[in-house]
Design a protein around this motif. Structure first.
Motif, PDB file in Angstrom:
ATOM      1  N   GLY A 168      31.569 -34.588  -0.639  1.00 32.86           N
ATOM      2  CA  GLY A 168      31.225 -35.621   0.335  1.00 32.86           C
ATOM      3  C   GLY A 168      31.581 -35.188   1.751  1.00 32.86           C
ATOM      4  O   GLY A 168      31.180 -35.818   2.721  1.00 32.86           O
ATOM      5  N   MET A 169      32.338 -34.090   1.861  1.00 28.92           N
ATOM      6  CA  MET A 169      32.701 -33.567   3.194  1.00 28.92           C
ATOM      7  C   MET A 169      31.508 -32.786   3.746  1.00 28.92           C
ATOM      8  O   MET A 169      30.641 -32.346   2.997  1.00 28.92           O
ATOM      9  N   VAL A 170      31.524 -32.595   5.056  1.00 27.52           N
ATOM     10  CA  VAL A 170      30.469 -31.786   5.679  1.00 27.52           C
ATOM     11  C   VAL A 170      31.100 -30.479   6.144  1.00 27.52           C
ATOM     12  O   VAL A 170      32.182 -30.480   6.732  1.00 27.52           O
ATOM     13  N   GLY A 171      30.455 -29.370   5.856  1.00 27.04           N
ATOM     14  CA  GLY A 171      31.004 -28.092   6.292  1.00 27.04           C
ATOM     15  C   GLY A 171      30.037 -26.967   5.986  1.00 27.04           C
ATOM     16  O   GLY A 171      28.936 -27.198   5.463  1.00 27.04           O
ATOM     17  N   ARG A 172      30.458 -25.722   6.316  1.00 31.16           N
ATOM     18  CA  ARG A 172      29.616 -24.561   5.984  1.00 31.16           C
ATOM     19  C   ARG A 172      30.058 -24.037   4.629  1.00 31.16           C
ATOM     20  O   ARG A 172      31.201 -23.662   4.458  1.00 31.16           O
ATOM     21  N   GLY A 173      29.164 -24.043   3.679  1.00 31.15           N
ATOM     22  CA  GLY A 173      29.538 -23.599   2.343  1.00 31.15           C
ATOM     23  C   GLY A 173      28.467 -23.897   1.318  1.00 31.15           C
ATOM     24  O   GLY A 173      28.578 -23.533   0.158  1.00 31.15           O
ATOM     25  N   ARG A 174      27.381 -24.546   1.784  1.00 30.34           N
ATOM     26  CA  ARG A 174      26.298 -24.888   0.846  1.00 30.34           C
ATOM     27  C   ARG A 174      25.443 -23.663   0.529  1.00 30.34           C
ATOM     28  O   ARG A 174      25.062 -22.915   1.424  1.00 30.34           O
ATOM     29  N   LEU A 175      25.110 -23.508  -0.746  1.00 31.83           N
ATOM     30  CA  LEU A 175      24.185 -22.438  -1.118  1.00 31.83           C
ATOM     31  C   LEU A 175      22.813 -22.772  -0.520  1.00 31.83           C
ATOM     32  O   LEU A 175      22.312 -23.885  -0.706  1.00 31.83           O
ATOM     33  N   PRO A 176      22.187 -21.841   0.210  1.00 32.31           N
ATOM     34  CA  PRO A 176      20.862 -22.139   0.776  1.00 32.31           C
ATOM     35  C   PRO A 176      19.843 -22.450  -0.330  1.00 32.31           C
ATOM     36  O   PRO A 176      20.054 -22.111  -1.499  1.00 32.31           O
ATOM     37  N   GLU A 177      18.760 -23.086   0.080  1.00 32.64           N
ATOM     38  CA  GLU A 177      17.725 -23.456  -0.897  1.00 32.64           C
ATOM     39  C   GLU A 177      17.024 -22.206  -1.433  1.00 32.64           C
ATOM     40  O   GLU A 177      17.083 -21.129  -0.839  1.00 32.64           O
ATOM     41  N   VAL A 178      16.322 -22.394  -2.552  1.00 30.00           N
ATOM     42  CA  VAL A 178      15.718 -21.263  -3.270  1.00 30.00           C
ATOM     43  C   VAL A 178      14.766 -20.416  -2.401  1.00 30.00           C
ATOM     44  O   VAL A 178      14.814 -19.179  -2.489  1.00 30.00           O
ATOM     45  N   PRO A 179      13.902 -21.000  -1.550  1.00 31.09           N
ATOM     46  CA  PRO A 179      13.026 -20.128  -0.744  1.00 31.09           C
ATOM     47  C   PRO A 179      13.815 -19.143   0.131  1.00 31.09           C
ATOM     48  O   PRO A 179      13.384 -18.007   0.334  1.00 31.09           O
ATOM     49  N   ILE A 180      14.981 -19.576   0.627  1.00 32.47           N
ATOM     50  CA  ILE A 180      15.795 -18.666   1.454  1.00 32.47           C
ATOM     51  C   ILE A 180      16.378 -17.567   0.557  1.00 32.47           C
ATOM     52  O   ILE A 180      16.370 -16.379   0.917  1.00 32.47           O
ATOM     53  N   LEU A 181      16.864 -17.955  -0.623  1.00 37.81           N
ATOM     54  CA  LEU A 181      17.431 -16.952  -1.536  1.00 37.81           C
ATOM     55  C   LEU A 181      16.350 -15.944  -1.942  1.00 37.81           C
ATOM     56  O   LEU A 181      16.581 -14.727  -1.949  1.00 37.81           O
ATOM     57  N   LEU A 182      15.148 -16.473  -2.235  1.00 40.03           N
ATOM     58  CA  LEU A 182      14.042 -15.571  -2.608  1.00 40.03           C
ATOM     59  C   LEU A 182      13.715 -14.619  -1.456  1.00 40.03           C
ATOM     60  O   LEU A 182      13.469 -13.424  -1.674  1.00 40.03           O
ATOM     61  N   GLY A 183      13.700 -15.172  -0.241  1.00 45.75           N
ATOM     62  CA  GLY A 183      13.408 -14.339   0.934  1.00 45.75           C
ATOM     63  C   GLY A 183      14.436 -13.237   1.095  1.00 45.75           C
ATOM     64  O   GLY A 183      14.103 -12.089   1.408  1.00 45.75           O
ATOM     65  N   MET A 184      15.710 -13.564   0.875  1.00 44.61           N
ATOM     66  CA  MET A 184      16.766 -12.552   1.001  1.00 44.61           C
ATOM     67  C   MET A 184      16.647 -11.488  -0.097  1.00 44.61           C
ATOM     68  O   MET A 184      16.936 -10.313   0.127  1.00 44.61           O
ATOM     69  N   ILE A 185      16.225 -11.919  -1.286  1.00 45.15           N
ATOM     70  CA  ILE A 185      16.032 -10.957  -2.389  1.00 45.15           C
ATOM     71  C   ILE A 185      14.889  -9.999  -2.024  1.00 45.15           C
ATOM     72  O   ILE A 185      14.991  -8.779  -2.192  1.00 45.15           O
ATOM     73  N   ARG A 186      13.808 -10.552  -1.471  1.00 44.73           N
ATOM     74  CA  ARG A 186      12.683  -9.702  -1.050  1.00 44.73           C
ATOM     75  C   ARG A 186      13.156  -8.716   0.014  1.00 44.73           C
ATOM     76  O   ARG A 186      12.811  -7.531  -0.003  1.00 44.73           O
ATOM     77  N   HIS A 187      13.958  -9.229   0.948  1.00 46.20           N
ATOM     78  CA  HIS A 187      14.463  -8.407   2.041  1.00 46.20           C
ATOM     79  C   HIS A 187      15.323  -7.261   1.486  1.00 46.20           C
ATOM     80  O   HIS A 187      15.195  -6.104   1.911  1.00 46.20           O
ATOM     81  N   ALA A 188      16.188  -7.603   0.532  1.00 44.47           N
ATOM     82  CA  ALA A 188      17.084  -6.586  -0.050  1.00 44.47           C
ATOM     83  C   ALA A 188      16.284  -5.520  -0.803  1.00 44.47           C
ATOM     84  O   ALA A 188      16.564  -4.317  -0.693  1.00 44.47           O
ATOM     85  N   LEU A 189      15.270  -5.943  -1.549  1.00 44.50           N
ATOM     86  CA  LEU A 189      14.456  -4.980  -2.307  1.00 44.50           C
ATOM     87  C   LEU A 189      13.624  -4.109  -1.363  1.00 44.50           C
ATOM     88  O   LEU A 189      13.540  -2.890  -1.534  1.00 44.50           O
ATOM     89  N   GLY A 190      13.031  -4.760  -0.342  1.00 45.83           N
ATOM     90  CA  GLY A 190      12.194  -4.024   0.603  1.00 45.83           C
ATOM     91  C   GLY A 190      12.986  -2.950   1.329  1.00 45.83           C
ATOM     92  O   GLY A 190      12.551  -1.812   1.472  1.00 45.83           O
ATOM     93  N   ARG A 191      14.180  -3.333   1.776  1.00 46.60           N
ATOM     94  CA  ARG A 191      15.046  -2.409   2.518  1.00 46.60           C
ATOM     95  C   ARG A 191      15.403  -1.184   1.695  1.00 46.60           C
ATOM     96  O   ARG A 191      15.629  -0.103   2.219  1.00 46.60           O
ATOM     97  N   GLU A 192      15.501  -1.385   0.379  1.00 50.76           N
ATOM     98  CA  GLU A 192      15.923  -0.279  -0.486  1.00 50.76           C
ATOM     99  C   GLU A 192      14.750   0.627  -0.858  1.00 50.76           C
ATOM    100  O   GLU A 192      14.879   1.834  -0.873  1.00 50.76           O
ATOM    101  N   TRP A 193      13.597  -0.004  -1.162  1.00 49.56           N
ATOM    102  CA  TRP A 193      12.509   0.794  -1.722  1.00 49.56           C
ATOM    103  C   TRP A 193      11.220   0.787  -0.926  1.00 49.56           C
ATOM    104  O   TRP A 193      10.259   1.451  -1.300  1.00 49.56           O
ATOM    105  N   GLY A 194      11.154   0.036   0.163  1.00 50.87           N
ATOM    106  CA  GLY A 194       9.872  -0.114   0.852  1.00 50.87           C
ATOM    107  C   GLY A 194       9.463   1.107   1.662  1.00 50.87           C
ATOM    108  O   GLY A 194      10.312   1.889   2.086  1.00 50.87           O
TER     109      GLY A 194
END
Ligand code: CTP
Length: 429
Positions: A168-194
């Motif tokens: 119920g508290m407000v702060g920085r610590g929430r897991l981002p929503e799935v589209p952001i996580l997917l975007g970061m996964i794409r970014h991580a894969l692209g950086r390694e093998w693109g």
């Protein structure tokens, strides 16, 4: 499959889930990864199983879920029957989402007393960690130091978001929503093998707004969809991407540095600044050719019976960059678009030569299935080498990937002059 995403298709992703209320988001993430074509092996810690059951992940991935360091099974379709070695071997990416403060600490110190932490030591692929915890825990110096250690090892961190926590508290610590996580996964894969790893690509998108007064402007039908798709394709290819965009309402491609502009003249300034040292510029924006000579300081009232606007020509950004690069050499590859309603190839060829571009992506915007605001396009790509390739009607994503493939191939033939600076890399994460 319509949800297939090329960069994710056939990638083996190990998804580690630890004990956080955000574990439910990991089930959706696993499902989206599988729909995109990835092969997902899930490891759950004991604490994670208090929030969500292994059966959920087994159902969405169609594969066994790993929970026990001491259980080996040769029927699990892994490269070896020792689970942590089998999971690590051949993995393209290890994602830990959500990652608790405790698990981050374990990985920071190389502890290996459960299947996830031991697998994190055994992998040789890139690792992406998405912390999720109470705001004070996230800000605690123990956690920040541990995260810093992970970063120092090249592990990518998904910044948690500000917002309401389970407490119920407000702060920085929430897991981002799935589209952001997917975007970061794409970014991580692209950086390694693109094919564009360590390349810097600038993309423009959207229709410019030319102000008449503070509340009115002249614009065009561009939705920005094709430009955003190009930016995403460049990210998937591993490039550091700067997206110079007018307001579009489209979701920001994760990992791109965004520069917001409105008018043709603002876009010109941003392009000239960003193009210095860039490997490629892709001008997908629909830049206005005319703007009001004067923009009123106050709203023009309707009491006057009629209004005549005097317009003047805007600068041609592509042409300006095309001329300048004859001296500067930047960008090494220059791509323009040609939106036509008649004489497609002849007009596009004229633009290719006049603007000193390497490629012009020509589309007849009056055709069904091509042009503004829809998800498909029908294009012909003309190359400065005389090549003319007509692509069938396909998604703007597929068109964007075809453009990026050509940019990557062309870059192979142009001698390299600049390296991506550390600053460019860190600005996108
Ligand atoms: N372009 C630009 N600056 C402008 C106008 C267009 O950089 N002021 C770029 C567009 O981003 C695109 C290419 O030039 O990549 C062609 O744009 P298009 O609108 O098809 O053609 P124009 O050059 O404007 O010519 P015309 O309007 O006569 O077709």
């Amino acid at each position: 499959m319509s949800d297939r995403i090329n960069i994710l298709a056939d990638q083996r992703i190990v998804l580690g889930v630890t004990g956080s209320i955000a574990a439910f988001k990991a089930a959706d993430l696993a499902s989206k990864l599988v729909q995109a074509g990835a092969v997902v092996d899930v490891i759950m810690t004991e604490a994670a199983q208090k929030f969500i059951t292994p059966l959920t992940f087994q159902a969405v991935t169609g594969r066994p879920v790993y929970t026990d360091l001491w259980k080996s099974d040769s029927s699990d379709n892994l490269p070896t029957h020792i689970a942590h070695v089998g999971l690590a071997e051949g993995a393209n990416l290890l994602v830990i989402a959500p990652a608790t403060a405790h698990h981050i600490a374990k990985i920071a110190y190389g502890l290996a007393d459960d299947l996830l932490s031991i697998t994190a030591l055994a992998v040789t692929c890139p690792v992406l960690v998405a912390p999720a915890m109470d705001g004070h825990m996230y800000e605690h110096s123990a956690t920040t130091e541990n995260i810093q250690r992970l970063r120092g090892r090249g592990i990518l961190i998904v910044e948690p978001e500000m917002g309401r926590m389970a407490s119920g508290m407000v702060g920085r610590g929430r897991l981002p929503e799935v589209p952001i996580l997917l975007g970061m996964i794409r970014h991580a894969l692209g950086r390694e093998w693109g094919p564009l790893t360590d390349r810097r690509v600038v993309v423009t998108a959207g229709g410019t707004h030319e102000a008449i007064d503070p509340v009115r402007y002249i614009s065009n039908h561009s939705s920005g969809k094709q430009g955003y798709a190009v930016a995403q394709a460049a990210l998937d290819a591993g490039a550091a991407v700067t997206l110079i965009t007018t307001p579009t309402g489209l979701p920001q491609p994760v990992g791109a540095k965004l520069i917001a502009v409105e008018s043709a003249s603002e876009m010109l300034d941003a392009v000239l600044e960003q193009v210095d040292g860039a490997d490629a510029l892709i001008m997908a924006a629909a830049v206005a050719d005319f703007r009001p000579v004067e923009s009123a300081d106050q709203k023009i009232k309707k009491k006057t019976k009629g209004l005549t606007l005097e317009l003047e020509r805007t600068e041609d950004i592509l042409e300006t960059v095309g001329k300048r690069r004859l001296e500067t050499g930047d960008p090494r590859v220059l791509v323009g678009f040609a939106a036509e309603t008649q004489d497609l190839l002849r007009n596009a060829k004229t633009k290719l030569e006049k603007k000193n571009a390497d490629f012009i992506v020509a589309n007849d915007v009056s055709q069904m299935g091509a042009g503004f605001a829809i998800d498909t396009n029908i294009v012909t790509i003309l190359g400065a080498d005389g090549s003319v390739v007509s692509l069938p009607q396909q998604t703007k994503t597929a068109v964007a990937e075809a453009i990026i493939q050509r940019v990557a191939a062309r870059l192979q033939t142009v001698p390299r002059r600049h390296e991506v600076s550390d600053e460019d890399e860190s600005s996108v994460l």
